[in-house]
Design an enzyme around this catalytic site. Sequence first.
Site, mmCIF file in Angstrom:
data_model
loop_
_atom_site.group_PDB
_atom_site.id
_atom_site.type_symbol
_atom_site.label_atom_id
_atom_site.label_comp_id
_atom_site.label_asym_id
_atom_site.label_seq_id
_atom_site.Cartn_x
_atom_site.Cartn_y
_atom_site.Cartn_z
ATOM 1 N N ASN A 13 0.881 -1.168 0.000
ATOM 2 C CA ASN A 13 0.000 0.000 0.000
ATOM 3 C C ASN A 13 0.920 1.220 0.000
ATOM 4 O O ASN A 13 1.491 1.558 1.021
ATOM 5 C CB ASN A 13 -0.898 -0.017 1.247
ATOM 6 C CG ASN A 13 -1.702 1.260 1.384
ATOM 7 O OD1 ASN A 13 -1.747 2.085 0.471
ATOM 8 N ND2 ASN A 13 -2.350 1.425 2.533
ATOM 9 N N LYS A 15 0.179 4.228 -0.277
ATOM 10 C CA LYS A 15 -0.427 5.435 0.322
ATOM 11 C C LYS A 15 -0.172 6.637 -0.611
ATOM 12 O O LYS A 15 -0.140 6.451 -1.825
ATOM 13 C CB LYS A 15 0.098 5.645 1.744
ATOM 14 C CG LYS A 15 -0.060 4.367 2.588
ATOM 15 C CD LYS A 15 0.138 4.542 4.043
ATOM 16 C CE LYS A 15 -0.062 3.205 4.743
ATOM 17 N NZ LYS A 15 0.089 3.299 6.198
ATOM 18 N N HIS A 98 -9.390 1.346 4.768
ATOM 19 C CA HIS A 98 -8.123 1.524 5.488
ATOM 20 C C HIS A 98 -8.344 2.461 6.672
ATOM 21 O O HIS A 98 -9.125 3.418 6.583
ATOM 22 C CB HIS A 98 -7.052 2.085 4.550
ATOM 23 C CG HIS A 98 -5.689 2.008 5.150
ATOM 24 N ND1 HIS A 98 -5.232 2.943 6.052
ATOM 25 C CD2 HIS A 98 -4.703 1.089 5.017
ATOM 26 C CE1 HIS A 98 -4.011 2.603 6.440
ATOM 27 N NE2 HIS A 98 -3.670 1.485 5.827
ATOM 28 N N GLU A 100 -6.664 4.807 7.777
ATOM 29 C CA GLU A 100 -6.411 6.234 7.489
ATOM 30 C C GLU A 100 -7.625 6.877 6.834
ATOM 31 O O GLU A 100 -7.920 8.046 7.063
ATOM 32 C CB GLU A 100 -5.150 6.377 6.618
ATOM 33 C CG GLU A 100 -3.890 6.137 7.446
ATOM 34 C CD GLU A 100 -2.727 5.528 6.680
ATOM 35 O OE1 GLU A 100 -2.735 5.531 5.435
ATOM 36 O OE2 GLU A 100 -1.803 5.015 7.338
ATOM 37 N N GLU A 170 -5.272 -4.804 10.490
ATOM 38 C CA GLU A 170 -4.236 -3.793 10.712
ATOM 39 C C GLU A 170 -4.530 -3.028 11.999
ATOM 40 O O GLU A 170 -5.347 -2.100 11.999
ATOM 41 C CB GLU A 170 -4.219 -2.790 9.551
ATOM 42 C CG GLU A 170 -3.904 -3.399 8.211
ATOM 43 C CD GLU A 170 -3.304 -2.367 7.251
ATOM 44 O OE1 GLU A 170 -2.202 -2.623 6.770
ATOM 45 O OE2 GLU A 170 -3.911 -1.317 7.033
ATOM 46 N N GLY A 176 2.657 2.440 10.737
ATOM 47 C CA GLY A 176 3.606 3.541 10.576
ATOM 48 C C GLY A 176 4.316 3.937 11.868
ATOM 49 O O GLY A 176 4.988 4.961 11.926
ATOM 50 N N SER A 216 3.528 -2.007 10.274
ATOM 51 C CA SER A 216 4.975 -2.082 10.486
ATOM 52 C C SER A 216 5.560 -3.457 10.153
ATOM 53 O O SER A 216 6.518 -3.901 10.773
ATOM 54 C CB SER A 216 5.337 -1.668 11.913
ATOM 55 O OG SER A 216 4.958 -0.325 12.145
HETATM 56 P P1 13P Z 1 3.150 0.439 7.618
HETATM 57 O O1 13P Z 1 3.641 -0.853 7.047
HETATM 58 O O2 13P Z 1 3.879 1.639 7.102
HETATM 59 O O3 13P Z 1 3.021 0.394 9.117
HETATM 60 O O4 13P Z 1 1.645 0.617 7.068
HETATM 61 C C1 13P Z 1 0.767 -0.440 7.167
HETATM 62 C C2 13P Z 1 -0.434 -0.097 6.404
HETATM 63 O O5 13P Z 1 -1.178 0.790 6.766
HETATM 64 C C3 13P Z 1 -0.711 -0.838 5.184
HETATM 65 O O6 13P Z 1 -1.990 -0.595 4.709
#
Ligand code: 13P
Length: 255
Positions: A13, A15, A98, A100, A170, A176, A216
């Site tokens: 992903n 982002k 997601h 976010e 997640e 992150g 992560s």
């Molecule tokens: P990270 O791997 O940067 O923690 O992000 C995970 C994520 O949100 C994947 O959708």
Amino acid sequence: MNKAKRRAVIAGNWKMNKNRAEAKTLITELLPLVKEAGCEVVICTPYTNLETALALTEGSNVKVGAENCHWAESGAFTGEISAPMLKELGVQYVIIGHSERRQYFGETDGTVAKRVRAALESGLEVILCVGETLEQREADITGETIAIQVKKALAGVTAEELRHIIIAYEPVWAIGTGKTATDEQANEVNHMIRELLGKLYGEEAAEATTIQYGGSMNAKNAAGLLAQPDIDGGLIGGASLKAPDFAAIVEAASK
Ligand code: 13P
């Protein structure tokens, strides 16, 4: 538990990262590194990179996904992209729900369900994200939180349609932050999701559903997480932006 019954999927992903030139560089570096992958490999890119990604991955084993889609086919929804638009481009996957999106863009279980419906009707494969916040984990309501998210997102989804859905667990506190759930913590929730799917759709459908972990996940911790009986792949943020790191996770999933 039988992992052989389901496909292992490692999805990146990206982002809101990578301009077109950077996307070209990353994909060009990635393709040879993952060409022998023993798992499915997906890269979910910003909308502006989808055509580039589709052109570069054509004829390869890497599939392309988007990071969201709207529930309507078309209409007055400024700034949104519909599922049929993605399908027409040649996109195969779409991430929905997601954290976010939920956290910063007002996504609710209700809008997640509508987007899932639209994606399925357009013939897209869905990566449905669920996860608890740190506050919810500390209040010991992780199970309840995830169960509500899964049930609401899948309301109206048939067992036949479930085959086109991957669930990505997640934990919000692990995204992150560099804080990964332990192998056992992640597996515990994935197992609970599978049990819930068993109640909703029967054991066979539950056993066939790919359930990823995300948060992560990196080249170092991937092998331990992916060795867990209910973790069938990963949804990778930061580490998907570097070809060698992402390829190392793909390799760990290929064993
Ligand atoms: P990270 O791997 O940067 O923690 O992000 C995970 C994520 O949100 C994947 O959708």
